[in-house]
Design a protein around this motif. Structure first.
Motif, PDB file in Angstrom:
ATOM      1  N   THR A   1       0.874  -1.384  -0.034  1.00 53.03           N
ATOM      2  CA  THR A   1       0.061  -0.002   0.065  1.00 53.03           C
ATOM      3  C   THR A   1       1.012   1.329  -0.007  1.00 53.03           C
ATOM      4  O   THR A   1       1.782   1.308   0.817  1.00 53.03           O
ATOM      5  CB  THR A   1      -0.979   0.165   1.343  1.00 53.03           C
ATOM      6  OG1 THR A   1      -1.743  -1.202   1.387  1.00 53.03           O
ATOM      7  CG2 THR A   1      -1.750   1.159   1.347  1.00 53.03           C
ATOM      8  N   ARG A   2       0.549   2.280  -0.810  1.00 50.59           N
ATOM      9  CA  ARG A   2       1.102   3.418  -0.831  1.00 50.59           C
ATOM     10  C   ARG A   2       0.905   4.553   0.347  1.00 50.59           C
ATOM     11  O   ARG A   2      -0.290   5.025   0.236  1.00 50.59           O
ATOM     12  CB  ARG A   2       1.035   4.328  -2.173  1.00 50.59           C
ATOM     13  CG  ARG A   2       1.686   3.358  -3.216  1.00 50.59           C
ATOM     14  CD  ARG A   2       1.224   4.131  -4.503  1.00 50.59           C
ATOM     15  NE  ARG A   2      -0.254   3.695  -4.709  1.00 50.59           N
ATOM     16  CZ  ARG A   2      -0.813   4.286  -6.032  1.00 50.59           C
ATOM     17  NH1 ARG A   2       0.040   4.944  -6.898  1.00 50.59           N
ATOM     18  NH2 ARG A   2      -2.205   4.231  -6.150  1.00 50.59           N
ATOM     19  N   VAL A   3       1.290   4.628   1.239  1.00 51.87           N
ATOM     20  CA  VAL A   3       0.931   5.584   2.290  1.00 51.87           C
ATOM     21  C   VAL A   3       2.232   6.810   2.527  1.00 51.87           C
ATOM     22  O   VAL A   3       3.249   6.526   2.403  1.00 51.87           O
ATOM     23  CB  VAL A   3       1.325   4.828   3.773  1.00 51.87           C
ATOM     24  CG1 VAL A   3       0.521   5.381   4.846  1.00 51.87           C
ATOM     25  CG2 VAL A   3       0.423   3.347   3.502  1.00 51.87           C
TER      26      VAL A   3
ATOM     27  N   VAL B   1      -9.498   8.885  -0.304  1.00 51.94           N
ATOM     28  CA  VAL B   1      -8.560   8.416   0.521  1.00 51.94           C
ATOM     29  C   VAL B   1      -8.460   8.587   1.976  1.00 51.94           C
ATOM     30  O   VAL B   1      -9.078   9.937   2.345  1.00 51.94           O
ATOM     31  CB  VAL B   1      -7.405   8.890  -0.317  1.00 51.94           C
ATOM     32  CG1 VAL B   1      -5.805   8.418   0.793  1.00 51.94           C
ATOM     33  CG2 VAL B   1      -6.911   8.492  -1.526  1.00 51.94           C
TER      34      VAL B   1
ATOM     35  N   ALA C   1      -1.048   8.842  -2.980  1.00 45.02           N
ATOM     36  CA  ALA C   1      -1.102   8.066  -1.678  1.00 45.02           C
ATOM     37  C   ALA C   1      -2.532   7.204  -1.710  1.00 45.02           C
ATOM     38  O   ALA C   1      -3.609   7.653  -2.210  1.00 45.02           O
ATOM     39  CB  ALA C   1      -1.193   8.788  -0.591  1.00 45.02           C
ATOM     40  N   ASP C   2      -2.476   5.836  -0.985  1.00 44.61           N
ATOM     41  CA  ASP C   2      -3.630   5.298  -0.908  1.00 44.61           C
ATOM     42  C   ASP C   2      -4.316   5.419   0.490  1.00 44.61           C
ATOM     43  O   ASP C   2      -5.324   5.053   0.929  1.00 44.61           O
ATOM     44  CB  ASP C   2      -3.160   3.783  -1.121  1.00 44.61           C
ATOM     45  CG  ASP C   2      -3.108   3.264  -2.707  1.00 44.61           C
ATOM     46  OD1 ASP C   2      -3.308   3.859  -3.524  1.00 44.61           O
ATOM     47  OD2 ASP C   2      -1.951   2.761  -2.697  1.00 44.61           O
ATOM     48  N   LEU C   3      -3.222   6.000   1.442  1.00 42.76           N
ATOM     49  CA  LEU C   3      -3.465   6.070   2.775  1.00 42.76           C
ATOM     50  C   LEU C   3      -2.658   7.232   3.217  1.00 42.76           C
ATOM     51  O   LEU C   3      -1.416   7.154   2.825  1.00 42.76           O
ATOM     52  CB  LEU C   3      -3.318   5.108   3.493  1.00 42.76           C
ATOM     53  CG  LEU C   3      -3.492   5.091   5.138  1.00 42.76           C
ATOM     54  CD1 LEU C   3      -4.900   5.428   5.503  1.00 42.76           C
ATOM     55  CD2 LEU C   3      -2.867   4.016   5.799  1.00 42.76           C
TER      56      LEU C   3
ATOM     57  N   ARG D   1     -11.043  12.402  -3.052  1.00 50.66           N
ATOM     58  CA  ARG D   1     -10.971  11.218  -4.090  1.00 50.66           C
ATOM     59  C   ARG D   1     -10.924   9.877  -3.333  1.00 50.66           C
ATOM     60  O   ARG D   1     -10.514   9.059  -3.845  1.00 50.66           O
ATOM     61  CB  ARG D   1      -9.698  11.378  -4.765  1.00 50.66           C
ATOM     62  CG  ARG D   1      -8.324  11.431  -3.925  1.00 50.66           C
ATOM     63  CD  ARG D   1      -7.288  11.819  -4.961  1.00 50.66           C
ATOM     64  NE  ARG D   1      -5.859  11.837  -4.311  1.00 50.66           N
ATOM     65  CZ  ARG D   1      -5.110  10.805  -4.015  1.00 50.66           C
ATOM     66  NH1 ARG D   1      -5.614   9.325  -4.455  1.00 50.66           N
ATOM     67  NH2 ARG D   1      -3.938  10.958  -3.296  1.00 50.66           N
TER      68      ARG D   1
END
Length: 464
Positions: free
Chosen positions: A7-9, A94, A70-72, A92
């Protein structure tokens, strides 16, 4: 444990909790980016605590670009949760969560959480000591000291090795800033110690501030405990919305019928019904820390400790021995019959009022710093009654001076050194020099700890 591998954080804010969150996310296998408005030169020491070969770093004026993919997003307490860049992220779809909320998702041991305007650090420390002396494996931190993500990282590592949680309990001080963006944070025991006007530079109203504090109870279930200060009108009213079992503490009356149990002051004795039967905890004069407000802190700590399996013998021993926290009504030195007291943690008006009311001798008060939107006029009656001389420092000097119009015994000092020297030269034997600023420290110091330590160093350097 939560699954974040791949996950992209993005972690926004590289203070203590931001760094701890980044390290936890890296341990969890996330693709981590850290972002901060400060530049690399300002953050050089902080960045040394991160493996920059595996973490993307975006600093300076363009730091908000790190949010785009970012996903989070995880934010540190100092990051305003309503900033426009974060609003765009939310639009969006997130999630934006606090470091506190992220960390809690990796923890299996019961969380004992506590918030309030004043007294949090003292109460959390007392609870932790009671648990430790009962042989429990305890994490003590959160807004106080070590970030909760440090405990979460230790728990994650233990899980990967097939080992049980390294903690029996996690005792966590929680600020309103940390609670603004919680989603899953779920304490087994939660409490609000008190609420007074504070952080009005961050919130539009006292009601908004209280709403943030109240989120500590948001995810509790009927098997949990919610503890309320029944002497604080704003806090006591919140118990009507609790989903957990309601407990209370009070200095002024017995527990009301809608409260399942709790702890209260009966004349000079602290009594409790937490165990299901009425028990005496101790006499008031057996408690080492001073001040009426610390009776509240003690009653809250006793309640937590008993629910967590501590014996009354251990609780009494801690209360007899605990000297209080650094920077919280800390006695620094007695010189020529004058006692010097460091209350640098008094960063708001209510904290300073409590400090003034805890001292019976004439006071030389050193106050001032950066205004947080407090009502300094509330200090005026107590200053006229208890303060022999008021020495003002920092940006709020004119605001405080204006709030105590008519009070003549005022000096203005350009530095803390000048303030200490003025007080040392003028205070007579039997008087107290108290630094309790009623303000934030950031106009002149790194933080309240820096301010307190500089005060102590100046006092200790005074000739005998």
């Amino acid at each position: 444990m939560v699954e974040l591998a791949g996950t992209r954080v993005t972690v926004v804010g590289l203070a203590r909790s931001g760094v701890a969150a980044a390290r936890l996310l890296q341990e969890a296998g996330a693709c981590v980016t850290v972002a901060d408005r400060k530049d690399r030169t300002e953050l050089r020491t902080v960045l040394e605590h991160l493996d920059q070969s595996k973490i993307d770093v975006t600093l300076g004026s363009g730091y908000e670009s790190a949010l785009e993919a970012a996903d989070l997003v995880v934010i540190s307490p100092g990051v305003p949760y309503r900033m426009e860049a974060l609003e765009r992220v939310r639009r969006r779809g997130v999630k934006v969560v606090s470091e506190l909320d992220l960390a809690s998702r990796f923890l299996s041991a019961p969380i004992l959480a506590l918030t309030g305007t004043n007294g949090k650090s003292t109460t959390v420390t007392l609870i932790g000591k009671m648990l430790q002396q009962s042989g429990k494996r305890v994490f003590i931190g959160g807004n106080l000291g070590t970030a909760l993500s440090e405990a979460a990282g230790n728990s994650l590592q233990a899980s990967k090795l097939g080992r049980p949680s390294p903690y029996d309990f996690l005792v966590v001080e929680v600020s309103s800033f940390q609670l603004e963006t919680v989603e899953q944070f779920h304490p087994w025991i939660a409490a609000i110690l008190n609420v007074t006007v504070d952080h009005q530079d961050r919130y539009d109203s006292i009601d908004e501030y209280i709403a943030a504090k109240t989120r500590i109870f948001e995810n509790q279930a009927p098997s949990d405990y919610a503890l309320f200060n029944l002497d604080d009108v704003r806090v006591a009213a919140l118990r009507q919305g609790a989903k957990a079992r309601v407990l209370g503490f009070t200095r002024t009356r017995t527990l009301p019928p809608d409260v399942a149990g709790g702890t209260y002051l009966e004349r000079d004795r602290i009594m409790t019904t937490v165990s299901g039967q009425l028990q005496e905890v101790c006499r008031r004069d057996e408690i080492k820390i001073i001040g009426n407000h610390n009776i509240d802190n003690v009653m809250a700590a006793v309640t937590y400790a008993l629910l967590s399996g501590c014996s009354l013998d251990v609780i009494r021993q801690v209360l007899r021995e605990f000297p209080g926290l650094e920077h919280a009504l800390e006695i620094v030195r007695e010189r020529r019959g004058v006692r010097f007291v460091n209350d640098s943690k008094g960063t708001n008006v209510d904290a300073t009022l409590k400090a003034l009311e805890s001292i019976d001798q004439p006071i030389w008060l050193i106050a001032g710093g950066r205004d947080k939107g407090g009502d300094f006029s509330r200090l005026a009656p107590v200053i006229r009654q208890r303060v022999a001389r008021l020495i003002l420092i920092g940006e709020a000097t004119p605001l405080i001076a204006n709030a105590v119009r008519g009070y003549q015994a005022i000096n203005r000092a350009g530095t803390l050194r000048e303030a200490v020297e003025l007080a040392a030269a003028g205070a007579a034997a039997g008087e107290v020099v108290l630094m309790s600023p009623a303000c934030a420290s950031f106009d002149m110091f790194a933080d309240y700890q820096d301010r307190g330590r500089q005060f102590k160093a100046l006092v200790q350097s005074l000739p005998a």
